[in-house]
Design an enzyme around this catalytic site. Sequence first.
Site, PDB file in Angstrom:
ATOM      1  CB  SER A 157      14.968  -5.399  42.637  1.00  0.00           C
ATOM      2  OG  SER A 157      14.912  -6.603  41.882  1.00  0.00           O
ATOM      3  CE1 TYR A 193      16.405  -2.411  37.847  1.00  0.00           C
ATOM      4  CE2 TYR A 193      16.582  -4.687  38.572  1.00  0.00           C
ATOM      5  CZ  TYR A 193      15.873  -3.514  38.493  1.00  0.00           C
ATOM      6  OH  TYR A 193      14.618  -3.424  39.066  1.00  0.00           O
TER       7      TYR A 193
END
Length: 243
Positions: free
Chosen positions: A135, A148
């Site tokens: 990400s 996350y």
Amino acid sequence: MNSSGNKILVTGGASGIGLGMAARFLQEGNTVFICGRRQSALDEAARAHPGLITHACDLSREDGRFELYEWVATTHPDLNVLVNNAGIQQWMRVTDLDFFERAKEELATNIEAPLHLTSLFLQLPSLTTIVNVTSGLAFSPLAQVPVYSATKAFFRSFTQSLRHQLKARGVEVIEAIPPALNTDLGGKGLHDAYPPVSDFIDAIFAQLKEGKNELTFGFSEAMRTAGPEQLQAAFARMNPEAK
């Protein structure tokens, strides 16, 4: 990585980025397997993209990961590409009473699962490529999704070490680094304003054909090449309360 003629497993392939990658791999002339927790979502994906082969499993559980590997090793032992895409995103604060329980769910899915699957699938003599989906938040975290963001920073670091370790063995390690996209990650409606998955897929498949091993798009490309001051500025923009 060859663009066609592969046997590819995409974890978390029933929706979002996973489904986008699986559908494009299928279109490019590959045999594609997708797995996920919900059989209904897998069935819907297969109806939309005839040819996808589905398998229901829970990758947050160790026995689910063993079961997936045994299924592949028994029925499709010539699988040569593993795409570690499955992940969950929890919007939460450290002061939430259920913080630790939810954090453990993220750690199991976002870290334990891809590490375990990598270890298992490297036992397949046919394996030639591992694709890890990280990400843009691996570079600069979004404080509303603290665990996350941290899992993706961990996974990027692991991917770089994995690439180094497997180079002599001839196993290619590719990192796909998405920015925020219009998916249901974290909850419905949270990412509606972001670019469609199809734009990301078009970009990274063009980069795959160029032979790149870090695949980026938009924000994630800017973060990959950013210096310390730019990363600090990005953090301030994403987390205005931290100014």
